[in-house]
Design an enzyme around this catalytic site. Structure first.
Site, short mmCIF file in Angstrom:
data_model
loop_
_atom_site.label_atom_id
_atom_site.label_comp_id
_atom_site.label_asym_id
_atom_site.label_seq_id
_atom_site.Cartn_x
_atom_site.Cartn_y
_atom_site.Cartn_z
N PRO A 284 0.82 -1.22 0.00
CA PRO A 284 0.00 0.00 0.00
C PRO A 284 0.85 1.26 0.00
CG PRO A 284 0.12 -0.89 2.21
CD PRO A 284 0.90 -1.83 1.33
N CYS A 365 2.75 28.44 -17.05
CA CYS A 365 2.21 28.86 -18.34
C CYS A 365 1.58 27.70 -19.09
CB CYS A 365 3.32 29.49 -19.16
SG CYS A 365 4.04 30.87 -18.28
N1 LLP Z 1 2.65 -1.64 -6.03
C1 LLP Z 1 2.87 -1.37 -7.33
C2 LLP Z 1 3.58 -2.35 -8.15
C3 LLP Z 1 2.42 -0.16 -7.87
O1 LLP Z 1 2.64 0.10 -9.16
C4 LLP Z 1 1.74 0.77 -7.05
C5 LLP Z 1 1.26 2.05 -7.59
C6 LLP Z 1 1.55 0.45 -5.69
C7 LLP Z 1 2.01 -0.78 -5.23
C8 LLP Z 1 0.88 1.37 -4.72
O2 LLP Z 1 -0.43 1.65 -5.05
P1 LLP Z 1 -1.35 2.47 -4.01
O3 LLP Z 1 -1.52 1.63 -2.77
O4 LLP Z 1 -0.67 3.73 -3.70
O5 LLP Z 1 -2.62 2.66 -4.71
N2 LLP Z 1 0.17 8.72 -9.44
C9 LLP Z 1 -1.12 8.07 -9.33
C10 LLP Z 1 -1.02 6.69 -8.70
C11 LLP Z 1 -0.10 5.77 -9.44
C12 LLP Z 1 0.02 4.43 -8.82
C13 LLP Z 1 1.12 3.65 -9.44
N3 LLP Z 1 1.40 2.41 -8.81
C14 LLP Z 1 -2.05 9.00 -8.55
O6 LLP Z 1 -1.63 10.05 -8.12
O7 LLP Z 1 -3.23 8.67 -8.39
#
Ligand code: LLP
Length: 435
Positions: A284, A365
């Site tokens: 997470p 910009c």
């Molecule tokens: N594990 C892997 C292999 C991942 O690619 C990701 C996120 C996570 C874990 C963690 O996911 P989370 O628990 O944070 O949902 N920039 C985007 C989110 C991109 C997520 C990419 N991978 C945003 O701001 O919504």
């Protein structure tokens, strides 16, 4: 005095104390005065309480929490999670270096990502990380070759693409066949056989990560079933896995989305994994950090549109723009995903004030440089605004676009706060270049 929708704060670490926003026992205005704006502010207590929710949810099942470093990779944040006992999910040698610098244990690091370079693989092998989550046959071959060269055994899991729809924003959906991530299920058995026969590879587990900001847990359970079917098929061939990694993705409340129920999710996962003797891993990121953080920014200019005329010199007809000192280089999510973030004035407002509907925009910009649209509030130049839910994918996605120094970062702990990243100087921005 009343008030701008305090229900916006239901999931946030920020709360009103005597009409002013605070995190824990520190007034946000005091932080802005001391450090300047824009500044990211995080609640140490909320990092811990979110972590504890996951620990509780998985109690009774052998498990390891790997915090996804990409969500917020500030060293002091990593250190807090390391101190709480977290492992780490990394996607680059740079992130591994951060984890090591923050005091994280490489023996509890899993390495995800589709494009691991030879240099990164060598770094991870030398530091003896817990596991490579392998995303292709080519990567498996390269890891084996490098392990051979370095005289190491490479622990691996295959990241499976279970072809399930996480029902989230397309940019952050990763478990569909059309996404670049993971190994198609039908190729998995053959690749496991290859890995199991490789003297430089130690086959440990199976992994998936289907997307981010997931609200409905069902796609996660669907993916789990597919992984378990593969675990069984492999067992029949004598390939016994010890680890199952279900990735991250637990959604958080930005606006009105209900918080992901990790307890209910955990109960079901425990029920399914019960007596299989598999260690569960999760990755997470957002869940641990998003609502623990805010971005403080100050209003620089107000461009008030003429409500009655179609031609107006100050701004587009009828549109009111609050130009603030934070921009898309500081918080990219609105520009990139049309993401919605709550925005509140740090000083609670009288509703009988001069309320208008504002677009909150940055100085960059680009028309896409906005933080929020159509927000009702009464604003004056110099007002301090608080952008909510900015603790995940805020500072990590920031850039120096328009040669803007990156924001400062602060952690609040009870009645104290400390600077954990100073604002970049213009000199910092120029040091890597030569004429
Ligand atoms: N594990 C892997 C292999 C991942 O690619 C990701 C996120 C996570 C874990 C963690 O996911 P989370 O628990 O944070 O949902 N920039 C985007 C989110 C991109 C997520 C990419 N991978 C945003 O701001 O919504």
């Amino acid at each position: 005095m009343l008030t701008v929708s305090p229900e916006l704060l239901r999931a946030s670490a920020a709360h009103f104390v005597e009409g002013e926003l605070a995190i824990e026992d520190v007034a946000l205005a005091d932080i802005a005065d001391a450090v300047g704006t824009p500044v990211y502010v995080y609640s140490s207590a909320m990092f811990s309480s979110q972590y504890q929710l996951l620990v509780e949810a998985l109690k009774g099942l052998p498990n390891r929490l790997h915090y996804a470093v990409k969500a917020n990779s500030t060293l002091a944040v990593l250190k807090q999670f390391a101190d709480l006992g977290a492992g780490f999910d990394i996607v680059s040698g740079g992130e591994l270096s951060r984890v090591l610098t923050a005091g994280g244990d490489p023996a509890h690091v899993v390495f995800s990502g589709v494009g691991k370079s030879t240099e990164e693989i060598d770094f991870a092998l030398k530091t003896e990380i817990e596991c490579f989550n392998v995303e292709s046959a080519g990567e498996l071959a390269r890891i084996s070759e490098r392990a051979n060269v370095l005289g190491k055994m490479a622990p691996i899991a295959l990241r499976i693409n279970p072809n399930v729809d996480a029902q989230t924003h397309p940019y952050i959906s990763t478990g569909l066949r059309e996404n670049k991530f993971g190994i198609a299920q039908e190729n998995a058995l053959a690749l496991y056989r290859l890995a199991a026969a490789d003297p430089h590879i130690q086959v440990r587990g199976i992994a998936c990560h289907i997307g981010s900001q997931i609200g409905d847990p069902q796609p996660l359970f669907d993916a789990l079933e597919q992984l378990l079917a593969l675990v069984d098929a492999l067992k029949n061939e004598g390939i016994v896995l010890t680890d199952i990694d279900l990735g991250g993705g637990f959604g958080v409340t930005y606006d009105e989305e209900p918080a992901f129920d990790v307890t209910a999710w955990g109960d079901r996962v425990k029920e399914r994994l019960g007596d299989r003797g598999l260690q569960l891993s999760i990755e997470p990121g957002r869940f641990l950090t998003a609502n623990a953080g805010v971005l403080l920014t100050r209003v620089e200019y107000l461009k008030v549109g003429d409500e009655h005329s179609v031609s107006n010199e100050t701004s587009s007809a009828g549109k009111h723009f609050a130009v603030v000192d934070a921009a898309m280089n500081d918080l990219l999510r609105p520009s990139l995903y049309q993401a919605w973030h709550g925005v509140l004035p740090v000083k609670q407002q009288n509703t009988d004030g001069n309320t208008r509907t504002w677009d909150i925009v940055g100085p960059i910009c680009e028309s896409g440089d906005w933080l929020a649209k159509d927000r009702q509030m009464s604003l004056s130049v110099g007002d301090l605004l608080c952008v909510l839910s900015a603790g995940a994918y805020g500072s990590t996605l920031s850039s120096n676009y328009n040669t803007r120094p990156r924001a400062a970062e602060v952690i609040v702990d009870g009645a104290a706060f400390r600077l954990v990243r100073r604002r970049e100087s213009l000199q910092d921005l120029l040091t890597t270049e030569m004429l």
